[in-house]
Design a protein around this motif. Sequence first.
Motif, mmCIF file in Angstrom:
data_model
loop_
_atom_site.group_PDB
_atom_site.id
_atom_site.type_symbol
_atom_site.label_atom_id
_atom_site.label_comp_id
_atom_site.label_asym_id
_atom_site.label_seq_id
_atom_site.Cartn_x
_atom_site.Cartn_y
_atom_site.Cartn_z
ATOM 1 N N PRO A 140 -6.581 6.229 3.008
ATOM 2 C CA PRO A 140 -5.962 5.787 1.746
ATOM 3 C C PRO A 140 -6.437 6.627 0.569
ATOM 4 O O PRO A 140 -7.557 7.151 0.558
ATOM 5 C CB PRO A 140 -6.435 4.334 1.615
ATOM 6 N N VAL A 141 -5.579 6.773 -0.428
ATOM 7 C CA VAL A 141 -5.909 7.489 -1.660
ATOM 8 C C VAL A 141 -5.659 6.563 -2.842
ATOM 9 O O VAL A 141 -4.930 5.585 -2.748
ATOM 10 C CB VAL A 141 -5.076 8.782 -1.813
ATOM 11 N N GLU A 142 -6.281 6.893 -3.966
ATOM 12 C CA GLU A 142 -6.137 6.083 -5.174
ATOM 13 C C GLU A 142 -5.034 6.621 -6.071
ATOM 14 O O GLU A 142 -4.972 7.823 -6.334
ATOM 15 C CB GLU A 142 -7.449 6.040 -5.962
ATOM 16 N N VAL A 143 -4.188 5.723 -6.531
ATOM 17 C CA VAL A 143 -3.174 6.045 -7.532
ATOM 18 C C VAL A 143 -3.634 5.437 -8.855
ATOM 19 O O VAL A 143 -3.996 4.259 -8.908
ATOM 20 C CB VAL A 143 -1.798 5.470 -7.136
ATOM 21 N N THR A 144 -3.640 6.239 -9.913
ATOM 22 C CA THR A 144 -3.971 5.732 -11.245
ATOM 23 C C THR A 144 -2.680 5.337 -11.938
ATOM 24 O O THR A 144 -1.783 6.156 -12.114
ATOM 25 C CB THR A 144 -4.711 6.798 -12.074
ATOM 26 N N THR B 232 -4.696 1.433 -4.285
ATOM 27 C CA THR B 232 -4.934 2.193 -3.059
ATOM 28 C C THR B 232 -3.671 2.207 -2.207
ATOM 29 O O THR B 232 -3.085 1.148 -1.949
ATOM 30 C CB THR B 232 -6.091 1.571 -2.255
ATOM 31 N N VAL B 233 -3.260 3.392 -1.778
ATOM 32 C CA VAL B 233 -2.027 3.524 -0.989
ATOM 33 C C VAL B 233 -2.295 4.346 0.270
ATOM 34 O O VAL B 233 -3.207 5.175 0.311
ATOM 35 C CB VAL B 233 -0.899 4.192 -1.805
ATOM 36 N N ASP C 146 0.824 -1.210 0.000
ATOM 37 C CA ASP C 146 0.000 0.000 0.000
ATOM 38 C C ASP C 146 0.861 1.265 0.000
ATOM 39 O O ASP C 146 0.493 2.270 0.599
ATOM 40 C CB ASP C 146 -0.942 0.008 1.207
ATOM 41 N N ALA C 147 2.020 1.198 -0.663
ATOM 42 C CA ALA C 147 2.927 2.349 -0.720
ATOM 43 C C ALA C 147 3.153 2.758 -2.172
ATOM 44 O O ALA C 147 3.099 1.929 -3.090
ATOM 45 C CB ALA C 147 4.255 2.016 -0.055
#
Length: 365
Positions: free
Chosen positions: A315-319, A327-328, A292-293
């Motif tokens: 957590p936030v979403e990385v595209t 999710t990280v 999750d990093a």
Amino acid sequence: MNKTQNVHYMRFITASVLAVVILYVTVRKHVHVFENSSVLLLLVTVFPLYLAVVYRMTIGRVKYSWKVCVSVVASGLGISYWIIPAPLREQYKVIKYVFFVMEGGIILIELWIAWYIVRNLGALIRTFRAEKTNHFYFLSTYVHTIEAVFKRPVFLLRLLTTEAAALYYLTYRKKTRQLSLPYPTYSYHEKTEYFCFFLMLVHAMLIEIIAVHILVMRWSEIAAWVVTFFDVYFLLLLIADYRAITLSPVVLAPDKLHIQLGIRSFVEVEYTNIEQITREVTAKQKRKKETDAYSVTLPSFFEEEPKLEIRLKQPVEVTELFGRKKTVRKLYVTVDDIHGFYDNLLENTKRWLHMNKEIGSANPR
């Protein structure tokens, strides 16, 4: 992609390539056996199913997708037809028609996408211009635009994220290499070895394109051009990624942190969501196990430690590539001016924390 996913992908690729090699050698050495129509039918049926099972037991254990599974089966069918000696293919002309139907279906889907875009072209242009003032980067602007216009998950348009970004950065002609913004921006490539690393990769790929093409040409002209097409495709992606890196610094906007790593990924983090910023990063062995990093660092000849670790409250979403989501809860960041970045990020985080406390005290429950 984490270490577990890498292992499963490598297992799938290894098992598939090994099966193709064994099947090819067997058919060529014992071609008389496959003159029996029953044996040939068994080959055409079993091999695609074998690839589907291998996919389900490897990659499918991490993230299963029926669309990918169907693609794997179709690829297995194509490989089977290609391995069959030319004189025996006459028994299976139907496979050729299956490919025509599949190709026709792909063309219809592409025409549908084109019509879908043209029908909403005005809204797309207006929304893109509006989103560009809020998101700064092409990747984030593109994703937010299609989500705002179409109001629902658009899998095929999201799948084109990387191709659209590559085309944009390959044709980008603006002379300045920095965003013209009234906010602090921080490059992350100038004090690294990535340029030399990039040149090495480009030279290696150019040599590989020529050498592999000549090597495969001795065996099959069609296969040689297919391999060359994909080699050139990945070379263009690599060049576009480097251009995107030089043109997309980290931005500290008034309300959030904006990061785009080449054409590979982007993330936006609100300052109110930052829990801790520290220069003491997690040890390398522990980082490798984290799923999750998100690491904002570039590859080089010698792996360096990240300069900052940012822990998040939520957590936030990385595209990522081709519109995939991850999710990280933690970010590892390395920029050229690490001291200025750290001070400004800390100041913005404290300012928003102070504002929230004031709002909370002004509106007691």
